[in-house]
Design a protein around this motif. Structure first.
Motif, short mmCIF file in Angstrom:
data_model
loop_
_atom_site.label_atom_id
_atom_site.label_comp_id
_atom_site.label_asym_id
_atom_site.label_seq_id
_atom_site.Cartn_x
_atom_site.Cartn_y
_atom_site.Cartn_z
N VAL A 35 33.79 1.41 -51.62
CA VAL A 35 34.16 2.55 -52.45
C VAL A 35 35.49 3.14 -52.00
CG1 VAL A 35 32.83 4.17 -51.00
CG2 VAL A 35 33.38 4.78 -53.37
N ARG A 36 36.31 3.54 -52.96
CA ARG A 36 37.57 4.24 -52.71
C ARG A 36 37.63 5.45 -53.65
NH1 ARG A 36 37.18 1.39 -49.00
NH2 ARG A 36 38.67 -0.11 -48.12
N TRP A 37 38.19 6.54 -53.15
CA TRP A 37 38.33 7.76 -53.96
C TRP A 37 39.80 7.97 -54.27
CZ3 TRP A 37 37.13 13.35 -51.85
CH2 TRP A 37 37.34 14.29 -52.89
N ARG A 38 40.14 7.89 -55.57
CA ARG A 38 41.52 8.13 -55.99
C ARG A 38 41.64 9.57 -56.47
NH1 ARG A 38 45.48 4.64 -56.42
NH2 ARG A 38 44.07 2.84 -56.47
N HIS A 39 42.05 10.44 -55.55
CA HIS A 39 42.17 11.88 -55.83
C HIS A 39 43.43 12.13 -56.67
CE1 HIS A 39 42.67 16.20 -55.05
NE2 HIS A 39 41.39 16.21 -54.69
N PRO A 40 43.35 13.00 -57.69
CA PRO A 40 44.51 13.21 -58.57
C PRO A 40 45.75 13.75 -57.86
CG PRO A 40 42.72 14.78 -59.05
CD PRO A 40 42.17 13.75 -58.14
N GLU A 41 45.57 14.53 -56.78
CA GLU A 41 46.73 15.05 -56.04
C GLU A 41 46.99 14.30 -54.73
OE1 GLU A 41 44.48 18.17 -56.73
OE2 GLU A 41 45.37 18.02 -58.74
N GLN A 42 45.92 13.93 -54.03
CA GLN A 42 46.07 13.35 -52.70
C GLN A 42 46.17 11.82 -52.70
OE1 GLN A 42 43.14 14.96 -49.90
NE2 GLN A 42 42.91 16.75 -51.20
N GLY A 43 45.98 11.21 -53.85
CA GLY A 43 46.00 9.74 -53.90
C GLY A 43 44.71 9.19 -53.31
N LEU A 44 44.78 8.01 -52.68
CA LEU A 44 43.58 7.40 -52.10
C LEU A 44 43.12 8.17 -50.87
CD1 LEU A 44 44.03 3.51 -52.31
CD2 LEU A 44 42.37 4.92 -53.52
#
Length: 243
Positions: A35-44
């Motif tokens: 799993v990876r989280w692609r945050h709208p401001e912080q990126g991965l």
């Protein structure tokens, strides 16, 4: 915690695949879903940062369901393209102990159209040994669906060999901490040889994680480790890129 809940509703969690290589043929026989989280401001965002919070708050159960579903959909795509692969998906302790685990897995397989024998669930030794008797009961229900089961990070927990033979498992994964210092550490060499021999005697598949150098690869080939995984072959990549 609030950001994680928002990430679920915004579909910000992505599946990355790292290939698993069949040692004899050199072909990709499957992949581990990560799993990876692609945050709208912080990126991965590193899993090391968000997984512990997700575990602590229980959000990991919903994240796990989402990742299982996406992994199965992508694997079905690969099968439709003619690639005979098995996807390995990690279960968190909270998922493993959830009452709805088996029904959730069954529903996901039906929804995605993935055959049960193309799914492998990875469970750590620590999870199994919390309550070995109950673990055997849960594993038997998962196996009854036709799904493969692997013990992840094998050798880092405190599993009893008496229980190991009772767990209905298919695969042992040698933790990368034992592979990292091969061929320089005689202790790691001895442990890795022992796990490979144990797997062979129990007629289990064995996967070495964290293979990064030609020296490690040559050692594992010489000792007939059946499957290999690590940066030597590929880093985890987005599922679309993997396809």
């Amino acid at each position: 915690e609030t950001s994680l809940r928002e990430a679920l509703t915004r579909d910000e969690f992505e599946v990355y695949f790292q290939p698993v290589i069949e040692q004899v043929s050199g072909r990709i026989s499957g992949m581990e879903a990560l799993v990876r989280w692609r945050h709208p401001e912080q990126g991965l965002v590193s899993p090391a940062l968000f997984i512990p919070i997700a575990e602590e708050t229980g959000i990991i159960v919903e994240i796990g369901k989402q990742i299982l579903r996406k992994s199965c959909f992508a694997t079905r795509q690969l099968l439709d393209l003619g690639h005979d692969l098995v996807v390995a998906v990690n279960l968190s302790p909270a998922q493993f102990s959830a009452d709805s685990l088996v029904s959730d897995i069954r529903a996901t397989l039906i929804e995605t159209g993935l055959a049960a024998n193309k799914l492998e669930l990875e469970i750590t030794e620590g999870m199994l040994m919390q309550d070995p008797t109950e673990s055997i009961h849960i594993l038997n229900k998962i196996k009854a669906l036709g799904i493969h089961i692997s013990i992840d990070d094998f050798g880092t927990g405190y599993s009893s060999l008496a229980y190991l033979k009772r767990f209905p498992i298919d695969t042992l994964k040698i933790d990368q901490s034992f592979i990292r210092d091969i061929p320089h550490s005689t202790d790691d060499i001895a442990i890795t040889e022992a796990v490979i021999a144990l797997a062979a005697s129990l007629r289990l598949r064995v996967v070495a994680e964290g293979v990064e150098t030609i020296e490690q690869l040559n050692f594992l080939r010489a000792h007939k480790c059946s499957h290999l995984q690590g940066y030597y072959f590929s880093r985890p990549v987005p599922s679309a890129e993997f396809i």
